[in-house]
Design an enzyme around this catalytic site. Structure first.
Site, PDB file in Angstrom:
ATOM      1  N   TYR A   1      36.262  48.202  43.324  1.00 15.55           N
ATOM      2  CA  TYR A   1      35.448  49.259  42.733  1.00 15.55           C
ATOM      3  C   TYR A   1      33.985  48.911  42.557  1.00 15.55           C
ATOM      4  O   TYR A   1      33.228  49.723  42.049  1.00 15.55           O
ATOM      5  CB  TYR A   1      36.065  49.749  41.415  1.00 15.55           C
TER       6      TYR A   1
ATOM      7  N   HIS B   1      38.162  43.331  35.106  1.00 17.31           N
ATOM      8  CA  HIS B   1      38.509  43.866  33.777  1.00 17.31           C
ATOM      9  C   HIS B   1      39.518  42.931  33.117  1.00 17.31           C
ATOM     10  O   HIS B   1      39.375  42.553  31.961  1.00 17.31           O
ATOM     11  CB  HIS B   1      39.086  45.270  33.923  1.00 17.31           C
TER      12      HIS B   1
ATOM     13  N   ARG C   1      29.588  42.507  33.056  1.00 15.31           N
ATOM     14  CA  ARG C   1      30.612  41.472  33.220  1.00 15.31           C
ATOM     15  C   ARG C   1      30.719  41.140  34.686  1.00 15.31           C
ATOM     16  O   ARG C   1      30.841  42.039  35.516  1.00 15.31           O
ATOM     17  CB  ARG C   1      31.948  41.905  32.607  1.00 15.31           C
TER      18      ARG C   1
END
Lengths: 332, 355
Positions: free
Chosen positions: B265, B256, B252
């Site tokens: 991250y 998120h 992706r």
């Protein structure tokens, strides 16, 4: 009961088996699934003989996985079957809590009724049978607090059959809790045919004007014993109620009783803090505050894990503790 | 183990066919349908992110980059099959026939958003992780007992494989030979935690070995391999041969959810690079060009049609009117209990007073 009705004398656990068999004969879509429910007939023999009669496609020995049993039952229930899932002991339900809380109880609500989960979860529970650790927990309050699920607890054979049939017929998920202490403690005449005891209706077991005693499950025998002894010893007459369903609770029966007696003692073996007894107190406040002549007392298990069996009698409410509470309430 | 589960591919990053197993079935018609459905999923996703940025819907969970995995797998379903998505699988639900308006309504916080079109067995998105694998197994098991050739597909991410319900789902399905396709989208991250911190095993497909069911590892950005391998698994299930675990390795690009910041991250350069290399749409576009099936005017026309469809769905979402608070009370049970009814009555009285 009409004389034409054929009855048989059954223990509570036999009445539970009879309820399932009665319904399974009528409806092919009812399945029983759980650990050891097939060949072994369940560790308490609650499903004894069902596999022999209905075959292993309808009485299913599942893998040992509580979340798996409930999760697959949810899928079965919303796709045309009516599963009766057995938890071997209520104290083993914790791994399945997520499935019940996040799915079974709210699928109807989330989908505005598009998908529903007509399933029954049966679980033996309660202390006093010298079971090992964890087996004896009374965590009914976890489920009365859970929106979207009904919580039913019989205390005798007649009610057990009628309530279980009503639970199987209910279009929503029902947690059907079976007090282990009552499984074989007495026998009652139970009709052989199908009948129901309405979910949400309690029972008055004894009439009395001085105080209302309220309990469910195995504690019903305790309050009956206390009521009998306190009448003989002190001349106090108790109105004795078996709630039978904890959610939805029989508000009318409780209100009617306490408005007559003006006093109440609620007895349950689950810990007091956060216990269902608090809801009964609250309900009495809502319906009957001005009728009350004394504060309502609760006699409950302690806010401790149910101890190992060598000291479980010290945990459980007994008739003496209930009588003490009755006297304090009446003499307030 | 990794070598026993090689990543299957039909179309490589340059749009070249590297495996001719299904070439005869890779018709122009199918290829274009796959492309259109992927484009539609992507445009839906981008629109949703924009609507969130404009405050017209709430927090949204994007899936851009995962279109091949979602579209390829869902396009193999037939009427009556069951779909159990997560909150990231609108590409799959949209392709299987969910209403775009209701998907927008879901993210606007409307209960109606969980309701699929009549007759479409699309379950509301699973929010807890991995719990839906058991529902898929139960629903598929029910089809098996009814004697149909319908089955379930269930979607889940790489993080879900750490949950107990993943293992219970595979185990139950294996024991009962249930017609389920367990479709994993391994997008490399469970929110911020990369796969290598999630599990020691190098593949997810290999976990199938423990349940004695087929495990297949796919290039999840190659829509051909996703489509044909999922179809194979579903056909197997329909024939009564039991469940399959599919791992579709994908990526992706974004966060998120619209509420988090992926730059905390992971390397943002990676996302940029991926758009130019492994992107599922670009890859299929290259293939279409190589085959001479692709014209800019066709793409423009398709885009225009999709834009119209999505704009209409947005319009319908915004014209839907205020959410109905009574929905909160009237569907908890088939017949409300007294406590729900009392609270509903009190609510109605309160609302009336305020008006």
């Amino acid at each position: 009961m009409s004389t034409a009705v054929k009855t048989q004398k059954l223990t509570m656990v036999q009445a539970i088996t009879d309820a399932m068999a009665t319904m399974m004969r009528e409806h092919d879509d009812i399945l029983v699934l759980g650990e050891d429910v097939g060949k072994n007939g369940g560790v308490f023999r609650a499903t004894d003989g069902l596999e022999a009669e209905f075959g292993e496609k309808r009485v299913i020995d599942t893998p040992l996985a509580e979340s798996g049993i409930i999760g697959t039952s949810i899928g079965l229930a919303m796709n045309g079957f009516r599963p009766i899932a057995e938890m071997q002991f209520l104290g083993f339900i914790y791994p399945a809590f997520n499935q019940i809380m996040t799915h079974a109880s709210r699928i109807r609500s989330r989908t505005l009724g598009t998908f529903t989960v007509p399933m029954v979860i049966r679980a033996p529970f309660g202390a006093g049978v010298r079971a090992p650790e964890i087996h004896s927990d009374s965590v009914e309050a976890l489920f009365t607090h859970m929106p979207g699920i009904k919580v039913v607890i019989p205390s005798n054979a007649y009610d057990a059959k009628g309530l279980l049939i009503a639970s199987i017929e209910d279009p929503d998920p029902v947690l059907f809790l079976e007090p282990m202490r009552c499984y074989r403690s007495h026998k009652l005449e139970v009709p052989e045919e199908k009948y129901t005891v309405e979910i949400g209706k309690g029972a008055r077991l004894q009439e009395g004007d001085d105080i209302t005693l309220i309990a469910w499950g195995a504690m019903v025998d305790v309050i009956k014993k206390a009521a009998k002894e306190i009448e003989e010893e002190e001349g106090i007459h108790c109105d004795v109620l078996d709630l039978r369903t904890l959610y939805p609770m029989d508000r009318d029966l409780i209100a009617e009783s306490v408005q007559k007696t003006g006093r109440a003692v609620i007895v349950h073996e689950a810990p007091g803090t956060g216990g269902v007894g608090n809801d009964v107190v609250s309900l009495i406040n809502d319906t009957s505050f001005l009728y009350m002549r004394a504060p309502i007392k609760r006699v409950t298990g302690h806010d401790t894990p149910v101890p190992m069996c060598a000291i479980e009698d010290d945990y459980l409410p007994n008739a003496d503790r209930v009588k003490q509470a009755i006297i304090e309430t009446v003499r307030f | 183990m990794e070598t026993q589960f090689p990543m299957k591919q039909i179309l490589n990053e340059d749009g070249i066919v590297v495996n001719s197993e299904y070439e005869s079935q890779m018709t122009e018609e199918l290829t274009k349908e796959l492309y259109v459905m992927m484009l539609r999923a992507r445009m839906f996703d981008r629109k949703s992110v924009n609507l969130q940025r404009q405050g017209r819907i709430g927090t949204y969970v994007p899936f851009e980059g995962q279109e091949a995995a979602q579209v390829g797998s869902s396009l193999v379903l037939e009427e009556g099959d069951w779909m159990f998505p997560t909150y990231r699988d609108h590409g799959a639900t949209l392709t299987y026939g969910h209403s775009a308006r209701n998907l927008f309504l879901y993210w606007k916080g409307y209960p109606m958003g969980c309701v699929p079109p009549e007759g479409k067995n699309i379950f509301p998105p699973a929010v807890p992780i991995a719990s839906q694998l058991l529902h898929a197994t139960g629903a598929a098991w029910a089809e098996q007992m009814k004697g149909t050739d319908r089955g379930s597909i269930v979607y889940f991410g790489d993080g879900a494989t750490s949950e107990g319900d993943f293992h219970e789902g595979l185990n139950f399905a294996s024991v009962y030979n249930a017609p389920v396709v367990f479709f994993n989208q391994n997008n490399g991250f469970a929110i911020s935690v990369p796969t290598e911190k999630q599990m020691k095993s190098k593949t997810i497909a290999q976990k199938a070995v423990a349940y004695d069911i087929p495990g297949v590892r796919l290039d999840g950005n190659d829509i051909f391999v996703v489509y044909f391998e999922t179809k194979k698994a579903m056909d197997r299930a329909r024939r009564g041969e039991g469940p399959t675990l599919i791992e579709a390795v994908t990526y992706r690009y974004g966060a998120h959810t619209t509420a988090d910041d992926p730059s905390k991250y992971r390397d943002q350069e990676e996302s940029k690079r991926r758009r130019e290399t492994t992107d599922p749409l670009l890859r299929l576009e290259r293939y279409l060009q190589n085959k001479g099936y692709f014209e800019e005017s066709w793409k423009a026309q398709v885009e225009e049609e999709i834009t119209k469809e999505i704009e209409k769905a947005v319009e319908d979402m915004e014209a839907y009117g205020p959410a109905e608070p009574s929905d909160m009370f009237t569907h908890v049970f088939e017949t409300p209990t007294w406590s729900v009814q009392d609270q509903y009555d009190a609510f109605k009285a309160r609302v009336k007073e305020e008006v």
